[in-house]
Motif scaffolding. Sequence first.
Motif, PDB file in Angstrom:
ATOM      1  N   ALA A 161     -21.226  37.382 -19.598  1.00 42.27           N
ATOM      2  CA  ALA A 161     -22.530  37.023 -18.332  1.00 42.27           C
ATOM      3  C   ALA A 161     -22.286  37.882 -17.285  1.00 42.27           C
ATOM      4  CB  ALA A 161     -21.624  35.246 -17.942  1.00 42.27           C
ATOM      5  N   ARG A 162     -23.708  38.440 -16.830  1.00 48.30           N
ATOM      6  CA  ARG A 162     -22.975  38.821 -15.451  1.00 48.30           C
ATOM      7  C   ARG A 162     -22.571  37.834 -14.407  1.00 48.30           C
ATOM      8  NH1 ARG A 162     -26.687  40.614 -11.652  1.00 48.30           N
ATOM      9  NH2 ARG A 162     -28.336  38.933 -11.847  1.00 48.30           N
ATOM     10  N   GLN A 163     -21.400  38.610 -14.135  1.00 59.40           N
ATOM     11  CA  GLN A 163     -20.606  38.003 -13.092  1.00 59.40           C
ATOM     12  C   GLN A 163     -20.975  38.754 -11.828  1.00 59.40           C
ATOM     13  OE1 GLN A 163     -17.059  36.739 -14.862  1.00 59.40           O
ATOM     14  NE2 GLN A 163     -18.451  35.922 -16.224  1.00 59.40           N
ATOM     15  N   ASP A 164     -20.280  38.381 -10.730  1.00 63.45           N
ATOM     16  CA  ASP A 164     -19.343  38.589  -9.165  1.00 63.45           C
ATOM     17  C   ASP A 164     -17.987  38.422  -9.214  1.00 63.45           C
ATOM     18  OD1 ASP A 164     -21.524  41.036  -8.445  1.00 63.45           O
ATOM     19  OD2 ASP A 164     -22.252  39.232  -7.643  1.00 63.45           O
ATOM     20  N   LYS A 165     -17.234  39.189  -8.993  1.00 64.10           N
ATOM     21  CA  LYS A 165     -15.448  38.309  -9.135  1.00 64.10           C
ATOM     22  C   LYS A 165     -14.643  39.109  -8.397  1.00 64.10           C
ATOM     23  CE  LYS A 165     -15.163  38.302 -13.465  1.00 64.10           C
ATOM     24  NZ  LYS A 165     -14.595  38.090 -15.015  1.00 64.10           N
ATOM     25  N   ILE A 166     -13.617  38.086  -7.442  1.00 67.03           N
ATOM     26  CA  ILE A 166     -12.599  38.964  -7.410  1.00 67.03           C
ATOM     27  C   ILE A 166     -11.417  38.373  -8.279  1.00 67.03           C
ATOM     28  CG2 ILE A 166     -13.488  39.286  -4.665  1.00 67.03           C
ATOM     29  CD1 ILE A 166     -11.618  36.958  -4.719  1.00 67.03           C
ATOM     30  N   TRP A 167     -10.432  39.162  -7.913  1.00 70.53           N
ATOM     31  CA  TRP A 167      -9.321  39.002  -8.484  1.00 70.53           C
ATOM     32  C   TRP A 167      -8.225  39.134  -7.828  1.00 70.53           C
ATOM     33  CZ3 TRP A 167      -8.275  37.860 -13.511  1.00 70.53           C
ATOM     34  CH2 TRP A 167      -9.608  37.842 -14.393  1.00 70.53           C
ATOM     35  N   VAL A 168      -7.369  37.814  -7.392  1.00 72.22           N
ATOM     36  CA  VAL A 168      -5.279  38.570  -7.580  1.00 72.22           C
ATOM     37  C   VAL A 168      -4.485  37.417  -7.653  1.00 72.22           C
ATOM     38  CG1 VAL A 168      -5.627  35.606  -6.152  1.00 72.22           C
ATOM     39  CG2 VAL A 168      -4.493  37.193  -5.158  1.00 72.22           C
ATOM     40  N   THR A 169      -3.338  38.339  -7.475  1.00 71.60           N
ATOM     41  CA  THR A 169      -2.246  37.777  -8.143  1.00 71.60           C
ATOM     42  C   THR A 169      -1.219  37.312  -7.463  1.00 71.60           C
ATOM     43  OG1 THR A 169      -2.312  39.497  -9.580  1.00 71.60           O
ATOM     44  CG2 THR A 169      -0.440  38.305  -9.938  1.00 71.60           C
ATOM     45  N   SER A 170      -0.690  36.022  -8.311  1.00 65.45           N
ATOM     46  CA  SER A 170       0.016  35.184  -7.472  1.00 65.45           C
ATOM     47  C   SER A 170       1.411  35.896  -7.259  1.00 65.45           C
ATOM     48  CB  SER A 170       0.158  34.248  -8.254  1.00 65.45           C
ATOM     49  OG  SER A 170       0.590  33.796  -9.187  1.00 65.45           O
ATOM     50  N   PRO A 171       2.400  35.076  -6.368  1.00 65.05           N
ATOM     51  CA  PRO A 171       4.019  35.770  -6.196  1.00 65.05           C
ATOM     52  C   PRO A 171       4.924  35.507  -7.790  1.00 65.05           C
ATOM     53  CG  PRO A 171       3.300  33.921  -4.725  1.00 65.05           C
ATOM     54  CD  PRO A 171       1.937  33.616  -5.849  1.00 65.05           C
ATOM     55  N   ASP A 172       4.005  34.404  -8.220  1.00 61.89           N
ATOM     56  CA  ASP A 172       5.398  34.285 -10.014  1.00 61.89           C
ATOM     57  C   ASP A 172       4.242  35.919 -11.046  1.00 61.89           C
ATOM     58  OD1 ASP A 172       6.471  32.884  -9.247  1.00 61.89           O
ATOM     59  OD2 ASP A 172       5.866  31.506  -9.408  1.00 61.89           O
ATOM     60  N   GLY A 173       3.656  36.436 -10.535  1.00 61.16           N
ATOM     61  CA  GLY A 173       2.660  37.153 -11.641  1.00 61.16           C
ATOM     62  C   GLY A 173       1.360  36.540 -12.100  1.00 61.16           C
ATOM     63  N   HIS A 174       0.938  35.201 -12.297  1.00 60.37           N
ATOM     64  CA  HIS A 174      -0.475  34.855 -12.617  1.00 60.37           C
ATOM     65  C   HIS A 174      -1.616  35.473 -12.062  1.00 60.37           C
ATOM     66  CE1 HIS A 174       2.885  31.965 -13.086  1.00 60.37           C
ATOM     67  NE2 HIS A 174       2.826  32.216 -14.604  1.00 60.37           N
ATOM     68  N   ARG A 175      -2.272  36.037 -12.872  1.00 57.69           N
ATOM     69  CA  ARG A 175      -4.026  37.141 -12.094  1.00 57.69           C
ATOM     70  C   ARG A 175      -4.834  35.683 -12.076  1.00 57.69           C
ATOM     71  NH1 ARG A 175      -5.244  41.063 -16.319  1.00 57.69           N
ATOM     72  NH2 ARG A 175      -4.147  40.357 -18.080  1.00 57.69           N
ATOM     73  N   TRP A 176      -5.353  35.625 -10.860  1.00 56.33           N
ATOM     74  CA  TRP A 176      -6.379  34.460 -10.803  1.00 56.33           C
ATOM     75  C   TRP A 176      -7.823  35.517 -10.804  1.00 56.33           C
ATOM     76  CZ3 TRP A 176      -5.965  28.578 -10.788  1.00 56.33           C
ATOM     77  CH2 TRP A 176      -4.939  28.078 -10.812  1.00 56.33           C
ATOM     78  N   GLU A 177      -8.833  34.802 -11.176  1.00 54.94           N
ATOM     79  CA  GLU A 177     -10.270  35.119 -10.245  1.00 54.94           C
ATOM     80  C   GLU A 177     -10.970  34.368 -10.207  1.00 54.94           C
ATOM     81  OE1 GLU A 177     -13.499  35.790 -13.693  1.00 54.94           O
ATOM     82  OE2 GLU A 177     -11.994  34.404 -14.953  1.00 54.94           O
ATOM     83  N   VAL A 178     -12.038  34.614  -9.283  1.00 56.88           N
ATOM     84  CA  VAL A 178     -12.883  33.426  -8.388  1.00 56.88           C
ATOM     85  C   VAL A 178     -14.125  34.365  -8.496  1.00 56.88           C
ATOM     86  CG1 VAL A 178     -13.363  32.671  -6.320  1.00 56.88           C
ATOM     87  CG2 VAL A 178     -10.728  33.396  -6.928  1.00 56.88           C
ATOM     88  N   PHE A 179     -14.889  33.744  -9.357  1.00 56.33           N
ATOM     89  CA  PHE A 179     -16.069  34.310  -9.853  1.00 56.33           C
ATOM     90  C   PHE A 179     -16.990  33.243  -9.413  1.00 56.33           C
ATOM     91  CE2 PHE A 179     -14.709  32.283 -13.736  1.00 56.33           C
ATOM     92  CZ  PHE A 179     -15.306  31.316 -13.743  1.00 56.33           C
ATOM     93  N   THR A 180     -18.192  34.197  -9.920  1.00 55.74           N
ATOM     94  CA  THR A 180     -19.876  33.062 -10.024  1.00 55.74           C
ATOM     95  C   THR A 180     -20.513  34.088 -11.042  1.00 55.74           C
ATOM     96  OG1 THR A 180     -21.672  32.504  -8.783  1.00 55.74           O
ATOM     97  CG2 THR A 180     -21.100  34.744  -8.520  1.00 55.74           C
ATOM     98  N   VAL A 181     -21.286  33.228 -11.985  1.00 55.32           N
ATOM     99  CA  VAL A 181     -21.503  33.631 -13.139  1.00 55.32           C
ATOM    100  C   VAL A 181     -23.283  34.014 -11.950  1.00 55.32           C
ATOM    101  CG1 VAL A 181     -22.668  32.903 -15.364  1.00 55.32           C
ATOM    102  CG2 VAL A 181     -20.312  32.870 -15.058  1.00 55.32           C
ATOM    103  N   HIS A 182     -23.997  34.584 -12.681  1.00 51.52           N
ATOM    104  CA  HIS A 182     -25.791  35.112 -13.006  1.00 51.52           C
ATOM    105  C   HIS A 182     -26.555  35.014 -13.492  1.00 51.52           C
ATOM    106  CE1 HIS A 182     -24.893  36.901  -9.062  1.00 51.52           C
ATOM    107  NE2 HIS A 182     -23.972  37.538  -9.044  1.00 51.52           N
ATOM    108  N   GLU A 183     -25.723  34.903 -14.726  1.00 47.33           N
ATOM    109  CA  GLU A 183     -26.873  35.132 -16.261  1.00 47.33           C
ATOM    110  C   GLU A 183     -25.876  35.655 -17.310  1.00 47.33           C
ATOM    111  OE1 GLU A 183     -30.112  37.931 -16.662  1.00 47.33           O
ATOM    112  OE2 GLU A 183     -28.641  39.363 -15.691  1.00 47.33           O
ATOM    113  N   ASN A 184     -26.384  34.415 -18.817  1.00 47.81           N
ATOM    114  CA  ASN A 184     -25.531  35.357 -19.540  1.00 47.81           C
ATOM    115  C   ASN A 184     -26.492  36.235 -20.307  1.00 47.81           C
ATOM    116  OD1 ASN A 184     -23.615  32.348 -19.683  1.00 47.81           O
ATOM    117  ND2 ASN A 184     -25.519  31.267 -20.341  1.00 47.81           N
ATOM    118  N   VAL A 185     -25.492  36.940 -20.813  1.00 49.70           N
ATOM    119  CA  VAL A 185     -26.369  38.212 -21.179  1.00 49.70           C
ATOM    120  C   VAL A 185     -25.450  37.908 -22.385  1.00 49.70           C
ATOM    121  CG1 VAL A 185     -26.431  39.623 -19.134  1.00 49.70           C
ATOM    122  CG2 VAL A 185     -23.906  39.698 -21.048  1.00 49.70           C
TER     123      VAL A 185
END
Length: 132
Positions: free
Chosen positions: A85-109
Amino acid sequence: MDQSVPFYTNLFGMEPVKVKTGYAKFDLEQPALNFTLNEGGEISGGLNHLGIQVSSTEDVLKVKERLQQANLATFDEMNTNCCYARQDKIWVTSPDGHRWEVFTVHENVEENDAGSSIDEQASNNISSCCQS
């Protein structure tokens, strides 16, 4: 807990609905999520990263701004192909080292940009996309 509650308050944009010694509960309406923190324990197994899908790039950027105002480091990945999927996203890491993405999907590819290994990505602050 002292670092995790403020982190998730900023990530989710809301205070927990319940806080007790060693416990905090967040109850989000949009996206629907019941998220509970319990002190102690360890995560093992196949957890690679966690994600929150939002409606638009504007929503992604609002979360980014909120996290940056809380002095949390974010990594942008805009107009990328991930998980077919074509996406826009950001990443952030929690204090415990868990990676989180916040994303939106524009279209399937049909193509998936799954370049480097997870170890390379983590050491270079690059997303894990859908790799396991």
